[in-house]
Design an enzyme around this catalytic site. Structure first.
Site, PDB file in Angstrom:
ATOM      1  N   SER A   1       0.838  -1.209   0.000  1.00 12.42           N
ATOM      2  CA  SER A   1       0.000   0.000   0.000  1.00 12.42           C
ATOM      3  C   SER A   1       0.861   1.242   0.000  1.00 12.42           C
ATOM      4  O   SER A   1       0.386   2.324  -0.353  1.00 12.42           O
ATOM      5  CB  SER A   1      -0.842   0.065   1.272  1.00 12.42           C
ATOM      6  OG  SER A   1      -1.544  -1.097   1.486  1.00 12.42           O
TER       7      SER A   1
ATOM      8  N   HIS B   1      -1.580  -2.985  -6.886  1.00 11.04           N
ATOM      9  CA  HIS B   1      -2.245  -2.617  -5.636  1.00 11.04           C
ATOM     10  C   HIS B   1      -3.747  -2.876  -5.756  1.00 11.04           C
ATOM     11  O   HIS B   1      -4.501  -2.054  -6.276  1.00 11.04           O
ATOM     12  CB  HIS B   1      -1.937  -1.140  -5.335  1.00 11.04           C
ATOM     13  CG  HIS B   1      -2.455  -0.639  -4.034  1.00 11.04           C
ATOM     14  ND1 HIS B   1      -2.689   0.689  -3.779  1.00 11.04           N
ATOM     15  CD2 HIS B   1      -2.791  -1.294  -2.888  1.00 11.04           C
ATOM     16  CE1 HIS B   1      -3.146   0.832  -2.545  1.00 11.04           C
ATOM     17  NE2 HIS B   1      -3.223  -0.354  -1.993  1.00 11.04           N
TER      18      HIS B   1
ATOM     19  N   ASN C   1      -3.656   6.333  -1.852  1.00  9.88           N
ATOM     20  CA  ASN C   1      -3.419   6.758  -0.470  1.00  9.88           C
ATOM     21  C   ASN C   1      -2.924   8.197  -0.358  1.00  9.88           C
ATOM     22  O   ASN C   1      -3.110   8.837   0.668  1.00  9.88           O
ATOM     23  CB  ASN C   1      -2.450   5.790   0.209  1.00  9.88           C
ATOM     24  CG  ASN C   1      -3.180   4.524   0.608  1.00  9.88           C
ATOM     25  OD1 ASN C   1      -4.318   4.575   1.096  1.00  9.88           O
ATOM     26  ND2 ASN C   1      -2.569   3.377   0.383  1.00  9.88           N
TER      27      ASN C   1
ATOM     28  N   GLU D   1      -4.554  -0.484  -8.814  1.00 10.12           N
ATOM     29  CA  GLU D   1      -3.598   0.605  -9.076  1.00 10.12           C
ATOM     30  C   GLU D   1      -2.273  -0.072  -9.453  1.00 10.12           C
ATOM     31  O   GLU D   1      -1.726  -0.851  -8.665  1.00 10.12           O
ATOM     32  CB  GLU D   1      -3.444   1.426  -7.787  1.00 10.12           C
ATOM     33  CG  GLU D   1      -2.759   2.745  -7.960  1.00 10.12           C
ATOM     34  CD  GLU D   1      -2.690   3.536  -6.635  1.00 10.12           C
ATOM     35  OE1 GLU D   1      -2.714   2.943  -5.539  1.00 10.12           O
ATOM     36  OE2 GLU D   1      -2.592   4.763  -6.712  1.00 10.12           O
TER      37      GLU D   1
HETATM   38  N1  LIG Z   1      -5.756  -4.948   4.118  1.00 10.35           N
HETATM   39  C1  LIG Z   1      -5.957  -4.017   3.203  1.00 10.35           C
HETATM   40  O1  LIG Z   1      -6.996  -3.358   3.188  1.00 10.35           O
HETATM   41  C2  LIG Z   1      -4.928  -3.774   2.124  1.00 10.35           C
HETATM   42  C3  LIG Z   1      -5.329  -3.106   0.950  1.00 10.35           C
HETATM   43  C4  LIG Z   1      -4.407  -2.943  -0.080  1.00 10.35           C
HETATM   44  C5  LIG Z   1      -3.106  -3.416   0.076  1.00 10.35           C
HETATM   45  N2  LIG Z   1      -2.734  -4.043   1.244  1.00 10.35           N
HETATM   46  C6  LIG Z   1      -1.367  -4.554   1.335  1.00 10.35           C
HETATM   47  O2  LIG Z   1      -1.407  -5.957   1.135  1.00 10.35           O
HETATM   48  C7  LIG Z   1      -0.362  -6.589   1.867  1.00 10.35           C
HETATM   49  C8  LIG Z   1      -0.954  -7.657   2.775  1.00 10.35           C
HETATM   50  O3  LIG Z   1      -1.870  -7.052   3.647  1.00 10.35           O
HETATM   51  P1  LIG Z   1      -2.980  -7.912   4.418  1.00 10.35           P
HETATM   52  O4  LIG Z   1      -3.941  -6.927   4.940  1.00 10.35           O
HETATM   53  O5  LIG Z   1      -3.435  -9.028   3.561  1.00 10.35           O
HETATM   54  O6  LIG Z   1      -2.091  -8.494   5.620  1.00 10.35           O
HETATM   55  P2  LIG Z   1      -2.396  -9.768   6.540  1.00 10.35           P
HETATM   56  O7  LIG Z   1      -1.683  -9.513   7.827  1.00 10.35           O
HETATM   57  O8  LIG Z   1      -3.848 -10.101   6.543  1.00 10.35           O
HETATM   58  O9  LIG Z   1      -1.648 -10.957   5.751  1.00 10.35           O
HETATM   59  C9  LIG Z   1      -0.255 -11.002   5.582  1.00 10.35           C
HETATM   60  C10 LIG Z   1       0.144 -12.473   5.474  1.00 10.35           C
HETATM   61  O10 LIG Z   1       1.520 -12.525   5.079  1.00 10.35           O
HETATM   62  C11 LIG Z   1       2.090 -13.658   5.702  1.00 10.35           C
HETATM   63  N3  LIG Z   1       3.544 -13.555   5.669  1.00 10.35           N
HETATM   64  C12 LIG Z   1       4.363 -12.783   6.409  1.00 10.35           C
HETATM   65  N4  LIG Z   1       5.639 -12.995   6.045  1.00 10.35           N
HETATM   66  C13 LIG Z   1       5.642 -13.900   5.040  1.00 10.35           C
HETATM   67  C14 LIG Z   1       6.660 -14.526   4.262  1.00 10.35           C
HETATM   68  N5  LIG Z   1       7.951 -14.265   4.452  1.00 10.35           N
HETATM   69  N6  LIG Z   1       6.286 -15.414   3.333  1.00 10.35           N
HETATM   70  C15 LIG Z   1       4.994 -15.728   3.144  1.00 10.35           C
HETATM   71  N7  LIG Z   1       3.980 -15.164   3.869  1.00 10.35           N
HETATM   72  C16 LIG Z   1       4.304 -14.266   4.783  1.00 10.35           C
HETATM   73  C17 LIG Z   1       1.494 -13.632   7.104  1.00 10.35           C
HETATM   74  O11 LIG Z   1       1.600 -14.908   7.730  1.00 10.35           O
HETATM   75  C18 LIG Z   1       0.038 -13.234   6.800  1.00 10.35           C
HETATM   76  O12 LIG Z   1      -0.797 -14.363   6.629  1.00 10.35           O
HETATM   77  C19 LIG Z   1       0.375  -5.467   2.596  1.00 10.35           C
HETATM   78  O13 LIG Z   1       1.483  -5.069   1.843  1.00 10.35           O
HETATM   79  C20 LIG Z   1      -0.675  -4.363   2.661  1.00 10.35           C
HETATM   80  O14 LIG Z   1      -0.099  -3.076   2.725  1.00 10.35           O
HETATM   81  C21 LIG Z   1      -3.624  -4.246   2.250  1.00 10.35           C
END
Ligand SMILES: NC(=O)c1ccc[n+]([C@@H]2O[C@H](COP(=O)([O-])OP(=O)(O)OC[C@H]3O[C@@H](n4cnc5c(N)ncnc54)[C@H](O)[C@@H]3O)[C@@H](O)[C@H]2O)c1
Length: 297
Positions: A120, A141, A191, A153
């Site tokens: 993000s 994104h 963002n 995005e």
């Molecule tokens: N949640 C949102 O609304 C949103 C929206 C757009 C983008 N994002 C981006 O998406 C990404 C993930 O966010 P999320 O909300 O799904 O997080 P989340 O915490 O729900 O999931 C992250 C997952 O990554 C896993 N993980 C951590 N290290 C790892 C590794 N080395 N290898 C494999 N898996 C690994 C964790 O175990 C976890 O299950 C982030 O970069 C976040 O900024 C999130």
């Protein structure tokens, strides 16, 4: 550029399982990978539940569910990427973690494989610098919830090749989503515009211009936003909002992005919004209720 069929998704959390879902539903072979085995199982169960919801709403048929789940296989980091055309990383938002993941992906994925990140707020150019193939690194994104939200995005890093952007735009369209290509500057577009609005709403509360409900109602009814900025901040997570504002503030060196002290206090106090049950509203048994009994100070 070779045609893309085999995709690995790194991270089976909120975003990763949504991305795997839409890829598989649209015919891609998907390997879903998470370092946490329990989270990987939970991610696949979540996809199954979300497919059931689509069936009950008449969006898809029962047989689509089976075909979609059949195209998703659990995999290991990092062996699971060895035969992939595209890897989409959706692991935890942490710069050093992502740099290490991309270093390992670069060492294990085929030379022509595109490496995309769903970050993000972290610089795509910085993530690409952990690899020897920065021309093949790009931001993809997706928005939450992935199966419902139409926008992707697409962020060109400083070195991203045009053919890589075109390939990723093509895949986005195959997923039935709308790609918007932007350049790699702090906050990208989504963002950079959203977070200052949320911050300004928090400043308005902090300065006593209006209360939570009034601020959200003005923006909902006055601007036709589906939810007010304070409620949206609760849904995103106040810690996530704070960290993105810090990226904007640091990246541009402009005081207009300075996070409101009230936001910083709420995060320090562990009031992170929906995920902790309290933010600008309280959240009990799934219901949304305004916190009326306290002052925001
Ligand atoms: N949640 C949102 O609304 C949103 C929206 C757009 C983008 N994002 C981006 O998406 C990404 C993930 O966010 P999320 O909300 O799904 O997080 P989340 O915490 O729900 O999931 C992250 C997952 O990554 C896993 N993980 C951590 N290290 C790892 C590794 N080395 N290898 C494999 N898996 C690994 C964790 O175990 C976890 O299950 C982030 O970069 C976040 O900024 C999130």
């Amino acid at each position: 550029m070779t045609s893309i069929r085999n995709v690995a998704v790194i991270g089976a959390g909120t975003m990763g399982n949504g991305i795997a879902h839409v890829l598989a539903q649209n015919g891609f072979e998907v390997t879903l990978i998470d370092i946490n085995k329990a989270q990987l199982e939970k991610g696949i169960q979540q996809i199954s539940k979300n497919l059931d919801r689509q069936i009950s709403k008449g969006v898809i048929k029962e047989e689509t569910k089976k075909a979609t789940l059949d195209r998703i296989r659990p995999g290991e980091f990092v062996q699971g990427v060895s035969n992939k055309d595209l890897v989409i990383e959706a692991a935890t938002e942490n710069t050093s973690l992502k740099l290490e993941i991309f270093r390992q992906l670069d060492a294990s994925a085929p030379a022509e494989c595109i490496l995309a990140t769903n970050t993000s707020s972290i610089s795509i150019t910085k993530i690409a610098s952990a690899t020897k193939r920065p021309a093949q690194v790009i931001g993809m994104h997706f928005m939450n919830p992935v199966p419902l939200m139409k926008l992707v995005e697409i962020i060109n890093g400083y070195a991203t090749l045009e053919s890589v952007t075109e390939a990723v735009v093509g895949i986005t369209k195959q997923l039935g989503k709308t790609p918007c290509v932007v350049n790699d500057y702090p906050g990208f577009i989504a963002n950079r515009i959203l977070m200052p609005m949320i911050n300004e709403a928090i400043y308005s509360l902090y300065e006593g211009v209006a209360g939570v409900e009034s601020i959200d109602t003005v923006m909902k009814l006055g601007m036709a936003h589906p939810m007010g900025p304070l409620q949206l901040a609760d849904f995103i997570g106040l810690d996530v909002c704070l960290s993105i504002l810090q990226v904007l503030h640091e990246g541009f060196g402009n005081p207009k992005y300075a996070p409101c002290p009230l936001l910083a206090n709420m995060v320090s106090a562990g009031q992170l919004g929906v995920k902790t049950g309290e933010g600008f509203y309280t959240y009990q048994t799934g219901s949304k209720e305004l916190v009326v009994s306290r002052n925001f100070r």
